[in-house]
Design an enzyme around this catalytic site. Structure first.
Site, mmCIF file in Angstrom:
data_model
loop_
_atom_site.group_PDB
_atom_site.id
_atom_site.type_symbol
_atom_site.label_atom_id
_atom_site.label_comp_id
_atom_site.label_asym_id
_atom_site.label_seq_id
_atom_site.Cartn_x
_atom_site.Cartn_y
_atom_site.Cartn_z
ATOM 1 N N ASP A 30 -2.652 -10.865 -2.050
ATOM 2 C CA ASP A 30 -3.170 -10.339 -0.792
ATOM 3 C C ASP A 30 -4.661 -9.999 -0.995
ATOM 4 O O ASP A 30 -5.094 -9.714 -2.107
ATOM 5 C CB ASP A 30 -2.392 -9.064 -0.424
ATOM 6 N N HIS A 33 0.814 -1.226 0.000
ATOM 7 C CA HIS A 33 0.000 0.000 0.000
ATOM 8 C C HIS A 33 0.846 1.275 0.000
ATOM 9 O O HIS A 33 0.305 2.365 -0.209
ATOM 10 C CB HIS A 33 -0.914 0.040 1.225
ATOM 11 N N ASP A 55 -4.472 -12.669 4.112
ATOM 12 C CA ASP A 55 -5.668 -12.122 4.763
ATOM 13 C C ASP A 55 -6.958 -12.397 3.990
ATOM 14 O O ASP A 55 -8.030 -11.956 4.406
ATOM 15 C CB ASP A 55 -5.507 -10.616 5.023
HETATM 16 ZN ZN ZN Z 1 -4.132 -7.140 2.875
#
Ligand code: ZN
Length: 321
Positions: A167, A130, A256
Site C-alpha cells: 500500500d 492502520h 493507492d
Molecule cells: Zn494507503
C-alpha cells in the site's frame, strides 16, 4: 496462458459500511468496481467467490483490546458518525462489516490450509493496516492482516509469518502489533513518511527487543515509479525473505500508489501490479507450498483500482513469462 484457480472472499455486507458520502474516499463503490471488472475479465472462469465469516472474538483479541472492541461496537450502535477521528466514518452496520472484513482472512486461511485453493484474495472493507490495538486510524478499524497472521500461527501452526505491504502508506498498526515479535516479519514499501500519512515507517524502524530485524521499512520518495519498486524488491525484499524463510505469506495489497490515485505522490502504473502478482506467486512457491493470502487495503481512484486489482490477480494466477 494457463491460469491457477483464484478464490475471492467477499460479502454484500462489506458494501454497507457507509462512510457518509461527501466524497469520503473509502467508499463502497471500491468493491463494486472491482467485482464489475473481475466479472468481465478473462480471469472470470478461474474465480470462485466465497463468503467470509465474522472473525471470532478470540482472534480479534490477539491484536485488539476488549475495551477497544466494545468501544467500536458501542459507537456504531449509538448512531455516532465516526470513531477516534473524523477520517474513520462509520454507520450502524460498520462493526458487523469490520468483523467480516477481518473474518475474510480467517476463512481464506482455512481454505488455503485445507487445500481448496492456493491463491486467496479478500476483497473486503473496511481496510485494516492502520488500525492499532486501541485506536481506529486512516479508515481502518480492525487490523485484518495482524489478526490473520495470529490466526495462521495459532489455529494452523504456521509459526513464521511474513507480511509484505505495498500500500502507498505505512501500515503502522501491523508494525506495532509485531515489532517485538521475531516470528512475524513486517515489510512495507510506502511513500516516505516526510510526505505521507501516518508519518511512520522510517527505514531506521527495524523492530524492538527480540523483534529487532523482523521489521523492514522501505520508504520511497514522491514520484517513485515501477522501476523503483522492482529495484527495492530485488535488493531488499527478496533478501529479507530468504533470510527469514516464512512458512506463511500475507500480502497487504493497496492500490493507492497508482499514479492516477491522489492519495499518494507515488507514480506506479497498472503494469506494476502484474509484476507484484508474479512476485507474490514466486515467493509462495518458494517458501509457502504455493499458498498466499492477499488482503485489500487502500486504492481510491476507481478506474485504476479495478484495473490494478485485475492485473495483480493476473500476475498471481499465471506463470511468469
Ligand atoms: Zn494507503
Amino acid at each position: 496462458m494457463p491460469t491457477l484457480p483464484l478464490t475471492v472472499i467477499t460479502d454484500p455486507l462489506c458494501h454497507r459500511h457507509d462512510t457518509g458520502g461527501n466524497g469520503h474516499p473509502e467508499d463502497p463503490a471500491r468493491l463494486t468496481v472491482i467485482a464489475g471488472r473481475l466479472g468481465q475479465s478473462p480471469l472470470a472462469p478461474m474465480i470462485t467467490t466465497m463468503p467470509p465469516r465474522p472473525a471470532e472474538r478470540q482472534w480479534l483479541t490477539t491484536v485488539h483490546s476488549e475495551e477497544y472492541l466494545y468501544r467500536f461496537e458501542e459507537t456504531t450502535l449509538a448512531g455516532k458518525s465516526y470513531l477516534d477521528h473524523p477520517d474513520n466514518q462509520l454507520c450502524f452496520e460498520s462493526y458487523e462489516a469490520a468483523l467480516l472484513s477481518a473474518g475474510a482472512g480467517l476463512a481464506a486461511i482455512d481454505l488455503l490450509e485445507g487445500g481448496a485453493t492456493s491463491r486467496a484474495f479478500c476483497c473486503a472493507r473496511p481496510p485494516g493496516h492502520h488500525a492499532e490495538r486501541n485506536l481506529a486510524l486512516g479508515f481502518c478499524f480492525l487490523n485484518n492482516a495482524a489478526v490473520a497472521a495470529r490466526y495462521w500461527q495459532q489455529a494452523h501452526g504456521r509459526r513464521k509469518v511474513m507480511i509484505v505491504d505495498w500500500d502507498a502508506h505505512h501500515g503502522n498498526g501491523i508494525q506495532s502489533a509485531f515489532e517485538e515479535d521475531p516470528e512475524v516479519f513486517y515489510l512495507s514499501l510506502h511513500e516516505h513518511p516526510t510526505w505521507s500519512f501516518p508519518g511512520t515507517g522510517w527505514k531506521e524502524e527495524t523492530g524492538l527487543g527480540a523483534g529487532k530485524g523482523t521489521t523492514c521499512n522501505i520508504p520511497l520518495p514522491p514520484g517513485s515509479d515501477d522501476a523503483a519498486v522492482m529495484k527495492a524488491i530485488a535488493e531488499q525484499v527478496e533478501p529479507a525473505l530468504s533470510r527469514f524463510v516464512p512458512e506463511a505469506l500475507v500480502i497487504c495489497a493497496g492500490f493507492d500508489g497508482h499514479v492516477a490515485d491522489d492519495m499518494s505522490g507515488l507514480s506506479y502504473t497498472t503494469a506494476l501490479y502484474r509484476q507484484l502478482g508474479h512476485c507474490a506467486a514466486r515467493w509462495a512457491e518458494r517458501y509457502c507450498r504455493g499458498k498466499v493470502l492477499t488482503l485489500l487495503e487502500g486504492g481510491y481512484e476507481l478506474n485504476s483500482l479495478a484495473a490494478s486489482v485485475e492485473m495483480y490477480l493476473t500476475g498471481l494466477a499465471t506463470p511468469e513469462p
